[in-house]
Design an enzyme around this catalytic site. Sequence first.
Site, short mmCIF file in Angstrom:
data_model
loop_
_atom_site.label_atom_id
_atom_site.label_comp_id
_atom_site.label_asym_id
_atom_site.label_seq_id
_atom_site.Cartn_x
_atom_site.Cartn_y
_atom_site.Cartn_z
N CYS A 195 69.52 35.62 67.69
CA CYS A 195 68.77 36.27 68.77
C CYS A 195 67.61 35.43 69.34
O CYS A 195 67.51 35.28 70.55
CB CYS A 195 68.21 37.62 68.35
SG CYS A 195 69.16 38.47 67.11
N GLN A 223 78.91 34.42 63.55
CA GLN A 223 78.98 35.68 64.28
C GLN A 223 79.53 35.45 65.67
O GLN A 223 79.24 34.43 66.29
CB GLN A 223 77.57 36.27 64.44
CG GLN A 223 76.94 36.74 63.16
CD GLN A 223 75.57 37.35 63.44
OE1 GLN A 223 74.72 36.73 64.09
NE2 GLN A 223 75.35 38.55 62.94
N HIS A 281 74.11 38.41 73.65
CA HIS A 281 72.95 39.21 74.07
C HIS A 281 73.06 39.45 75.55
O HIS A 281 73.39 38.54 76.32
CB HIS A 281 71.66 38.50 73.70
CG HIS A 281 71.48 38.39 72.23
ND1 HIS A 281 71.94 37.32 71.51
CD2 HIS A 281 70.95 39.27 71.32
CE1 HIS A 281 71.68 37.52 70.22
NE2 HIS A 281 71.09 38.68 70.08
N LYS A 325 72.40 52.44 68.32
CA LYS A 325 73.54 51.55 68.32
C LYS A 325 74.86 52.31 68.32
O LYS A 325 74.91 53.49 67.97
CB LYS A 325 73.49 50.64 67.09
CG LYS A 325 73.57 51.40 65.77
CD LYS A 325 73.78 50.46 64.60
CE LYS A 325 73.86 51.23 63.29
NZ LYS A 325 74.27 50.43 62.15
#
Length: 585
Positions: free
Chosen positions: A278, A325, A329, A409
Amino acid sequence: MHKNKNKGLDFSLDTLRHSAAHLLAHAVLDLFHGTKTGVGPAVEDGFYYDFLRDEPFTQEDLISIEKRMREISDQDIPLERLECSKEEAIKLFKDLNQDLKVELVEEKGGEKVSCYRQGDFVDFCLGPHVPSTGAIKHFKLLSVSGAYWKGDESGRQLQRIYGTVFFKQKELKDFLYMQEEARKRDHRKLGPELGLYSTNEQLGGGLILWHPRGSASRAVIEDFWRKEHFKEGYGLIYSPHIAKLDVWKTSGHTEFYDALYPPLISDSVEYQLKPMNCPFHIMVYQSTQRSYRELPLRWAELGTVYRYERGGVLHGLLRVRGFTQDDAHIFCRSDQLEEEIRRTISMALRILKTFGFEDFDVFLSTRPEKFSGSVKDWGEATDALEKALKAEKIDFSVDEGEGVFYGPKIDIKIKDALKRSWQCTTIQLDFNLSEKFDLTYVGEDGEFHRPFMIHRALLGSLERFFGILIEHYNGNFPFWLAPVQAMIIPIADRHNEYAHHLYQEMREKEIRTEVDTRREKVGYKIRDAEKNKIPIILVVGDKEVEQESVSVRIHTEGDKGQFNFKELLEKMLDLNKNRDLEITL
RNA sequence: GCCAGUGUAGCUCAGCGGUAGAGCAACUGAUUCGUAAUCAGUAGGUCGGAGGUUCGAAUCCUCUCGCUGGCUCCA
């Protein structure tokens, strides 16, 4: 809910399992005097009971406990419900020397409490239960493990005995068979066996070596993934594996994230191995002033992160210390939020379906007690998530208060071929990082505004997803994903030249193929290729050389007869292009 | 990290105080063969690692590493 209609009795499988837990505790107390009992609920695949005892339970103990359970079951002892005052119950368990139960009654009991008695065994319990121990017939004890009293790591450690029980013998047998099947298709066995990956003691736990065959499949997954992201308007990012510690101080990771590797120090500057991607994406965002006109910005990265997971939790490819991963974003305005979520959900489902997953469980998690960001933002975001799910006509359940502290989420769990559930996709709003890094864009009004930041992974991690795929397919990958798609088997040396000619042509068309020129009989080479679960075997001999053809054998199906090579090649290219799950010729 | 189990040749396993064994795989040779194992031979292990007990340790003890089942956590 399952009902046991056969005996005219009316109770659920959960009740049966819960009663089986009582039966287990009863047997343990009979055999091991002085053992203190904890809790013993029904769980997804059966039941367990926690015990406090100095000596560990051995495999042999499990056998004798199970035997004792059968004896008590055969005695068909009735279970009676007792109701008494809290004080009476506390006295009862004090007299029985069951301190843990006393603690439970004190904590959980109201003015009146209920207990269940079968013979000389009494347990503090809400019920309901089966009428008598004879109802519990088809059970088996499975394993013993450690468990913390009330889940508290600093507390006492109890021994937990797991077991399972069913209404019918056949159901128990089926369950044990499924367990055996799951064991056989365990990716930790199949993965190394098929030459897909390995781990190495010297290398370190939780670190994966992707071998050429595993990497071949991974590359296909990655290429597919990139194409899908390109179609959806994403940009790609590559970011470094370390960053100055300061970045992680700003993000809050140094304070709140417990899986960080210790920092590396170079010229007295501290660098941190990244546990997440991130901050890097945020820095790309902040590299220039952003306008509302640019939004939404969608950036994806196959980002490799490192997390120091505790030794005991490492598990094959499913839980590792270094993993990649399929991260992204999305930065957007509030009026774009719902649309972005919608697109992400449908993209996730489309991709997962391509891999052959058809059953999904979708969860929406809302604001927990401790949270960052404003109540207003949480409300707006949660609304958008819910609307998006409804607009996509997706059934979902709401996990009230189960969101992470930084935002609501959506999680998507897939069901594999053995009906096991795996969480892959997660779509999370992040109010925390956008705040911490002070993300802004200039709005239509000329003022600074804070964008919404969506953090999402569709497959989760490539390691984990690959592990799930191996087990889902039992190593029998569909053609488009198979590490080696075709094995060419020449019958005798004089056919090698033709075999190599086919090989070259297929390789040029990007079909992953190999030739087996060993001086062995056809049967031997076929067996070898079948054991390696290679989808297509091409046998070539005199007939084939002469007719420019190949004899085709499909894995798990057998001999399909002779085919024109050019036509077969076209067919294989189609299978790749369409990402078909089955081979039809 | 915690509790328990486990670690012998690439794989599956035997040996459980007295100088390391089998099958498959690998390698070499012969066989040129039509849809899941051709025959013969060879080689391969400081028994996860370190320390200890013992005349002697794969075998018993301690520590350590990996793995397994859970707890806790999680992509």
